[in-house]
Design an enzyme around this catalytic site. Structure first.
Site, mmCIF file in Angstrom:
data_model
loop_
_atom_site.group_PDB
_atom_site.id
_atom_site.type_symbol
_atom_site.label_atom_id
_atom_site.label_comp_id
_atom_site.label_asym_id
_atom_site.label_seq_id
_atom_site.Cartn_x
_atom_site.Cartn_y
_atom_site.Cartn_z
ATOM 1 N N CYS A 162 0.808 -1.226 0.000
ATOM 2 C CA CYS A 162 0.000 0.000 0.000
ATOM 3 C C CYS A 162 0.840 1.275 0.000
ATOM 4 C CB CYS A 162 -0.950 0.005 1.205
ATOM 5 S SG CYS A 162 -0.097 0.090 2.783
ATOM 6 N N CYS B 226 -2.420 -1.797 8.770
ATOM 7 C CA CYS B 226 -1.941 -0.564 9.411
ATOM 8 C C CYS B 226 -1.569 -0.825 10.871
ATOM 9 C CB CYS B 226 -3.006 0.524 9.330
ATOM 10 S SG CYS B 226 -3.417 1.005 7.644
#
Length: 149
Positions: free
Chosen positions: A51, A120
């Site tokens: 990402c 994350c």
């Protein structure tokens, strides 16, 4: 009748993220850097190629082994920034060993991250571990110093 006020338009993060993520995104805690050359500062730099998120997390440890300060800089989405911000809050006041027990699942649960954003919280856990490992490495005597004593 009073005139209707236009509805407040929510920013993109506010529409897509849980309010806890938005809070950390809009009011990040502990943004910045510590002196990476200092012996009592550990620096973790991690990234997620999938990402493009990059997270730097630093801890400052006192002589008793307690984390007294933490800072982060993150290039990434709102969930990555929120995970970093929360991680710095959580490590402060903990010992090095206690900080190792912080898990990405705890960060994800606190921030109510959806499954698509779990990476994350994994980055944040990895950054904590990397910073702790760097700190521990700095505490080991350098080659040559041990022989001098």
């Amino acid at each position: 009748r009073s005139p209707r006020l236009p509805a407040r338009e929510l920013s993109a993060p506010a529409r897509l993220y849980h309010k806890k993520v938005v809070d950390h995104y809009e009011n990040p805690r502990n943004v910045g850097s510590l002196d990476k050359t200092s012996k009592n500062v550990g620096t973790g730099l991690v990234g997620a190629p999938a990402c493009g998120d990059v997270m730097k997390l630093q801890i400052q440890v006192d002589e008793k082994g307690k984390i007294v300060d933490a800072r982060f800089k993150t290039f990434g989405c709102g969930s990555a920034i929120a995970s970093s911000s929360l991680a710095t809050e959580w490590v402060k006041g903990k010992t090095v060993e206690e900080a190792l027990t912080i898990k990405n699942t705890d960060i994800a649960k606190e921030l109510c991250l959806p499954p698509v954003k779990l990476h994350c919280s994994m980055l944040a856990e990895d950054a904590i571990k990397a910073a702790l490992a760097d700190y521990k490495l700095k505490q080991e005597p350098k080659k040559g110093e041990a022989e001098k004593k």
